[in-house]
Design an enzyme around this catalytic site. Structure first.
Site, PDB file in Angstrom:
ATOM      1  N   THR A 177       0.803  -1.219   0.000  1.00 25.39           N
ATOM      2  CA  THR A 177       0.000   0.000   0.000  1.00 25.39           C
ATOM      3  C   THR A 177       0.839   1.273   0.000  1.00 25.39           C
ATOM      4  O   THR A 177       0.379   2.319  -0.436  1.00 25.39           O
ATOM      5  CB  THR A 177      -0.878   0.027   1.255  1.00 25.39           C
ATOM      6  OG1 THR A 177      -0.035  -0.317   2.365  1.00 25.39           O
ATOM      7  CG2 THR A 177      -1.991  -0.985   1.167  1.00 25.39           C
ATOM      8  N   ILE A 191      -4.856  13.361   2.242  1.00 25.99           N
ATOM      9  CA  ILE A 191      -4.213  12.377   1.374  1.00 25.99           C
ATOM     10  C   ILE A 191      -2.717  12.478   1.636  1.00 25.99           C
ATOM     11  O   ILE A 191      -2.086  13.478   1.300  1.00 25.99           O
ATOM     12  CB  ILE A 191      -4.531  12.665  -0.117  1.00 25.99           C
ATOM     13  CG1 ILE A 191      -6.038  12.708  -0.362  1.00 25.99           C
ATOM     14  CG2 ILE A 191      -3.828  11.656  -1.019  1.00 25.99           C
ATOM     15  CD1 ILE A 191      -6.768  11.413  -0.136  1.00 25.99           C
ATOM     16  N   LYS A 234      -8.399   9.607   6.442  1.00 23.76           N
ATOM     17  CA  LYS A 234      -9.353   8.502   6.412  1.00 23.76           C
ATOM     18  C   LYS A 234      -8.699   7.397   5.582  1.00 23.76           C
ATOM     19  O   LYS A 234      -8.038   7.680   4.588  1.00 23.76           O
ATOM     20  CB  LYS A 234     -10.642   8.934   5.728  1.00 23.76           C
ATOM     21  CG  LYS A 234     -11.413  10.044   6.441  1.00 23.76           C
ATOM     22  CD  LYS A 234     -12.614  10.439   5.585  1.00 23.76           C
ATOM     23  CE  LYS A 234     -13.510  11.446   6.292  1.00 23.76           C
ATOM     24  NZ  LYS A 234     -14.652  11.845   5.432  1.00 23.76           N
ATOM     25  N   GLU A 278      -9.493   0.509   0.993  1.00 21.65           N
ATOM     26  CA  GLU A 278     -10.640  -0.341   0.691  1.00 21.65           C
ATOM     27  C   GLU A 278     -11.823   0.458   0.163  1.00 21.65           C
ATOM     28  O   GLU A 278     -12.943  -0.026   0.126  1.00 21.65           O
ATOM     29  CB  GLU A 278     -11.039  -1.132   1.949  1.00 21.65           C
ATOM     30  CG  GLU A 278      -9.968  -2.134   2.331  1.00 21.65           C
ATOM     31  CD  GLU A 278     -10.166  -2.709   3.720  1.00 21.65           C
ATOM     32  OE1 GLU A 278     -10.786  -3.763   3.820  1.00 21.65           O
ATOM     33  OE2 GLU A 278      -9.683  -2.097   4.702  1.00 21.65           O
TER      34      GLU A 278
END
Ligand SMILES: Cc1cc2nc3c(=O)[nH]c(=O)nc-3n(C[C@H](O)[C@H](O)[C@H](O)COP(=O)(O)OP(=O)(O)OC[C@H]3O[C@@H](n4cnc5c(N)ncnc54)[C@H](O)[C@@H]3O)c2cc1C
Ligand code: SF4
Lengths: 338, 763
Positions: free
Chosen positions: B474, B653, B725, B729
């Site tokens: 990731t 982000i 956040k 997924e």
């Protein structure tokens, strides 16, 4: 995979000798104790899966010098059995004069596999039936003669609707063989008593009561070449599949036509993904020959190809799909610019 | 900036290249089975060919004759292991079906023997030669098989707490102007991470080291220790790189303790690399689900009644449950809601988490139904979402901490060209292809868990960050390094990150998309401790003010007037004042609302995630909108999805490059899930049939020519210090429905069962 001995062929005679050493134990051929190794993309997989258990491997790649030529001569196309799929698919003469061959190879497998795999190995690739490829299933007449067929009432979406028997409904998975059978190819076989030729259409055996016997090759025989008579610039290979690339056909059609002034003088049709062996659709050809092409004719011809088809629980869709693929391929072949 | 490294907007970090990029592309990254072992023995599994019954006997003669075989372990001679509880019942395991315990067989592909040999090849050959005689009983394969049992999830599974309800659904549905009732099915799917389910176990005296791809090194360490009845401090799990997880490596599988036990007995390291098909049965998977949705709306599209009933398959032994109604009952404004989740027990291996576990199947149902409702209302499906958008979830009335759903719809619709769509089904085509446009909402709960970290800063600015997080592909290394560099104000190249080792400070499971929020919040806190220490040394009477925390890094010049008064910290001077050359700090961070036992649980490998709908007085989700173009060949009915466009908002982000990559992968997986992926089960035998990569299809590049990811700027100060956040997924949730909605638009045919294959297209 089980331990095996490995030998490199030095010349065809030696290879044939090594492969027929233990002739008594060599029946059926698919279970022969000695197996030739070409690209290995079918054989090694099946050995890892414990489906094929040869005690001896004869590597025939050293024969490539004599056996990998691609010769589009004046009358006939000569393809050596050890030519790589990728080389044949990329050959300009073949793309121009035999698009059905180039496309059947180009649309098969992946770039990496095509770089390894040979034409001889390709036509002899074995079914992808999941029950055949997983030895933990006991019931597989092809792998374990007389044991029954797990696919018959199991998961059989990928299985055949043509040429099936009560013993086996496994699909012949390859693409290139459809082009060969459509174009009336002959196959050159090198054995102990030299080289013989036979129609490609006689190479594969439908399952009948002996699905373990897949071809008419005898122990110690090697395919050395394919010969394709004539030229077929008006030809296509159409392949329908679940994903865009790197996937076997759900249904495919090899179509080669000779059309003059709108009239079909000659038609060659073969079907893939739907039959137990490379499948020539002669009824379809007969309907087309001498007629003017239109959509209605394409439809009737496509229907004829599947007149004897038998679907099972998950694969009945292949009958309707197969018809549409044939009709679509005919249209493409008729309208292609050559 | 390039497509792969999008220009950061406000509330975004820099799109720096991956920390581990070079190591990965040059093959230097070491995965579990790459770890060198001293004179290892090799294990190969034998798995059961029946799904239910007993082993009568083994014939091992032929197998034992293979040269190099050391031992063959079966239930008759296996090391004794303590049973482990399911993770959702306070244990560590993904299944309580413990193989090699008795002659009984509970599912297809259960481990029934382990061959150990001097080489992998010998072990494999001997495994092939093991002969087993079974007494098989008739198994129940799935929903419709005889012999299954069905019961409400609530009460069976401790983690499934509620069947959300509010208002009076029955009455409201009865009276609704427009009604829809529809049923949806999702198939069995397997994660199939690229790295196989390997494990290597090496003992040094009483100490055990495990090299294994794991998404939770602390869970695995504690779980294996429990099964072996040894102190958890004796076990260390190491995996600096994990070749994909997708949830399949979050909980312990039985293989690890078995191999550890065998290694102990042999007094030699043992390495196991199972096959791809064994991975289908020795780990978890996404079980098939069924749904019935009832929607009632007024003519203007406002939802007045919503009911979602779900059923899921689990094993006989374990009541695993994904239960996505907690999300689907809260996504839209609706005053009358009802729901129910049930579990159906069959003779299967225990299912488990798979990327966006509840949302994928449950939102497929809801977002398909929303599209059907839009058709009934003759309304644009985007507008239907707008009409039902809300700032508060309807069940408890709690406010969303932030919610950019409609902003995402607007951005994605624009980029996609939604306005070019002619609304009538079957009204768009291109040559032989019918063209359809479809869209769906996507969302995923924002979760975080207690996490610790250790940070060491040297005089020359070199920084070492230690945290037992997980690099499952990731970008964990990258964003942890970025976070530390930012917080300390040191150059990124000076930061080294150590993760994937249970000797490091504990971090939560890499699941539920919590890693970024948890790890970065912990790292930020500990970096502040480091700075505080240096500030104190230079300015013993001052503390690190909040202003300075926000604006001044070590060695950085303050940027605002307010911060200037705090003076930048001169590193050399600070270290001189401290009289040391290294500052090292350890700290433990926990999110608001985390339970009291959080830190204790963290060390003993238990996850205490908080977030999503479970927060006390708020609800936190990330949102997105997804648009797809499908093309269906009129003649062959082949289905392709040439364009996937998604817009997403997920708080801060951290790195637009790694974020885009996650979201792009999610969109592609979503497409794959809608059109390709299904594990076929032979109903007669309850066995998986297409358990390999040739038959279990996933997309190839040619299937995804156009994937566009749009990152929206979103600030959320109510979730965690990092303001992030999770988004790992987020993207694969909406795609299933978006594809089916587009298929409806292309063909006029509504398909409610996944995956959609060409034979499902009627004409
Ligand atoms: C994942 C995957 C996807 C694939 N997809 C496709 C596809 O879409 N379409 C398609 O057509 N094919 C497909 N294939 C099959 C592939 O094309 C064949 O495996 C390949 O062509 C076999 O050639 P080879 O040279 O590697 O054969 P080998 O594996 O070396 O040999 C195959 C068999 O033929 C025998 N043999 C080889 N050469 C000779 C010879 N000259 N004379 C006598 N016997 C010989 C061998 O003993 C062996 O039994 C796929 C394969 C894989 C693994
Ligand atoms: S279809 Fe043929 S290959 Fe497949 S299980 Fe039946 S007998 Fe075996």
């Amino acid at each position: 995979m089980r331990s095996f001995s490995y030998q490199r062929a030095t010349d065809p005679g030696m290879a044939v000798q090594a492969l027929s050493a233990d002739a008594a134990a060599n029946n059926p051929l698919t279970q022969a104790t000695a197996q030739p190794l070409a690209g290995g993309t079918t054989l090694i997989d099946l050995m890892k899966l414990d489906v094929m258990r040869p005690a001896a491997i004869v590597d025939i790649n050293p024969l490539a010098q004599g056996w990998s030529a691609i010769e589009p001569g004046s009358g006939n196309l000569w393809l050596g059995a050890l030519a790589k799929m990728s080389d044949v698919a990329a050959h300009e003469d073949i793309q121009r004069n035999y698009p059905v061959i180039a496309d059947s190879l180009k649309l098969a497998a992946s770039a990496q596999l095509r770089n390894m795999a040979t034409l001889g190995g390709n036509v002899l690739q074995r079914t992808r039936c999941s029950y055949f490829r997983d030895v933990s299933y006991e019931n597989c007449n092809k792998r374990n003669p007389g044991s029954g067929c797990a696919a018959m009432d199991g998961v059989n979406r990928m299985h055949a609707v043509l040429g099936t028997s009560e013993q086996c409904i496994a699909t012949y998975p390859g693409d290139f063989a459809q082009a060969l059978i459509a174009l009336d190819a002959t196959v050159e076989v090198t054995g102990r008593s030299g080289t013989r030729s036979m129609p490609f259409a006689e190479l594969h055996k439908p399952p009948g009561n002996t699905p373990e016997i897949e071809t008419s090759l005898q122990p110690g025989e090697l395919i050395s070449a394919f010969v394709i008579p004539g030229r077929w610039p008006r030809s296509v290979y159409l392949k329908a599949r679940d994903r865009q690339s790197y996937e076997f056909a759900l249904s495919s059609a090899a179509v080669a036509l000779d059309v003059q002034d709108g009239t079909i003088r000659d038609a060659r049709i073969a079907l893939g993904g739907v039959a137990t062996v490379p499948w020539r659709a002669r009824e379809t050809e007969a309907l087309l020959k001498g007629r003017k092409f239109d959509d209605g004719l394409a439809q009737r011809a496509a229907d004829a190809a599947f007149a004897d088809a038998k679907g099972r629980r998950h694969n009945s869709f292949k009958i309707a799909l197969g018809k549409r693929v044939v009709a679509h391929a005919l249209q493409q072949a008729v309208t292609m610019e050559i | 900036m390039t497509a792969a490294a999008p220009e950061p907007k406000a509330t975004m970090g820099q799109p720096v290249p991956r920390y581990d990029a070079t190591a990965k592309v040059t093959g230097r990254a070491t995965y579990g089975s790459d770890m060198p072992l001293d004179n290892p023995a090799y294990a190969f599994l034998v798995t059961s060919a029946i799904a239910r019954g007993r082993i009568n006997s083994f014939d091992l003669g032929d197998a034992k004759r293979v040269r190099g075989v050391i031992d063959i372990v079966t239930h008759e001679n296996a090391p004794k292991l303590k049973e482990s509880k399911l993770f959702s019942n306070g244990g560590y395991a993904g299944t309580t079906i413990q193989p090699l315990k008795s002659a009984d067989i509970a599912h297809d592909g259960e481990i029934i023997a382990v061959v150990v040999a001097e080489s992998y090849e010998a072990a494999r050959e001997a495994a092939n030669r093991v002969k087993v005689s079974y007494s098989a009983a008739t198994p129940s394969a799935s929903f419709d098989s005889p012999g299954t049992t069905k019961a409400a999830a609530k009460g069976q599974n401790a983690q499934f707490r509620e069947d959300p309800q509010v208002g009076d659904f029955a009455k409201a549905f009865e009276e609704a102007e427009v009604k829809l009732t529809a049923s949806y099915d999702t198939p069995t799917q397997h994660h199939n991470p690229m790295e196989l389910f390997s494990t290597s176990c090496a003992w040094m005296g009483d100490d055990l080291v495990i090299y294994e791809p794991s998404q939770y090194v602390y869970g695995l360490k504690n779980g294996v220790a429990e099964q072996l009845s040894i102190d958890a401090d004796k076990v260390r799990v190491v995996n600096p790189y994990v070749g994909g997880g997708f949830g399949s490596r979050g909980s312990m599988t039985p293989r690890t303790a078995i191999i550890a036990g065998i290694a102990k007995g042999l007094n030699r390291p043992v390495k196991l690399v199972p096959t791809r098909d064994q991975g289908f049965t020795i780990a978890t998977y996404r079980a098939e689900t069924r749904h019935e949705i009832k929607l009632g709306a007024s003519r203007d599209g406002k939802l007045v009644a919503l009911r979602h009933e779900g059923a899921e398959v689990s094993s006989r032994a374990d009541a695993y449950c994904v239960g996505g109604t907690k999300t689907t009952t809260r996504l839209y404004a609706c005053p009358n809601v009802d729901s129910l989740v049930s579990i159906v027990r069959a003779d299967r291996n225990t299912p488990g988490f798979m990327r966006s576990p509840p949302e994928v199947p449950y939102l497929f149902a809801l977002e398909s139904a929303m599209d059907e409702l839009a058709v009934k209302l003759n309304m644009d499906p985007v507008e239907l979402r707008r009409v039902n958008d809300t700032t508060n979830e309807p069940i408890g009335g709690k406010p969303y901490t932030s919610r950019s759903l409609m902003a995402c719809f607007d951005a994605a619709a624009k980029a996609f060209g939604w306005s070019q769509r002619s609304a009538a089904p079957r009204s768009m085509s291109d040559g032989d292809w019918l063209v359809g446009y479809g869209c769906a909402s996507t969302c995923y709960p924002t979760q975080m868990g207690p996490s610790a970290a250790r940070v060491r800063l040297q005089r020359d600015g070199r920084t070492r960050v230690e945290i037992a997080g997980h690099e499952i592909g990731t970008g964990a290394y990258t964003i942890i390094a970025q976070t530390a560099a930012d917080r300390l104000g040191v150059p990124l190249e000076k930061v080294s990150v150590f993760i994937g080792d249970s000797d490091l400070p504990p971090a939560p499971v890499a699941g539920g998309s919590n890693s970024t929020a948890s790890a970065c919040s912990a790292v930020m806190m500990v970096c502040d401790q480091v700075r505080q220490k240096l500030f104190k040394a230079v300015m013993p009477n001052e503390s690190l003010t909040d202003k300075a925390k926000e604006t001044v890094g070590i060695g950085q010049t303050p940027t605002t007037q307010a911060a200037k008064s705090d003076r930048p910290l001169d590193l050399e001077k600070a270290f001189d004042a401290l009289g040391a050359s290294v500052v090292e700090e350890y700290g433990e961070w926990k999110p608001d609302g985390a339970p009291l036992d959080s830190f204790k649980a963290m060390h003993s490998g238990h996850v205490r995630l908080v977030g999503g709908a479970a927060l006390k007085d708020k609800i936190a989700y990330a949102f997105g909108a997804e648009f797809v173009e499908v093309r269906i060949n009129r003649l062959t009915h082949e289905i392709r999805a040439p364009r996937l466009v998604g817009a997403f908002a997920a708080g801060r982000i951290m790195n637009p490059r790694t974020a885009r990559s996650q979201l792009m992968g999610g969109l592609i997986w979503g497409m794959s899930s809608a059109l390709l992926e299904a594990t076929e089960i032979d109903e007669r035998t309850a066995r998986y049939v297409n358990d390999n990569f040739a038959d279990y299809l996933v997309p190839v590049n040619a299937d995804v020519p156009g994937v566009e990811v749009i990152l929206l700027s979103e600030q959320d100060d109510h979730i965690n210090p990092a303001g992030a956040k999770g988004l790992g997924e987020l993207a694969n949730v909406g795609t299933n429905a978006a594809i089916c909605n587009a298929i409806y638009h292309a063909t006029g045919q509504r398909i409610r069962k996944l995956p959609v294959r060409l034979e499902n297209i009627e004409a």
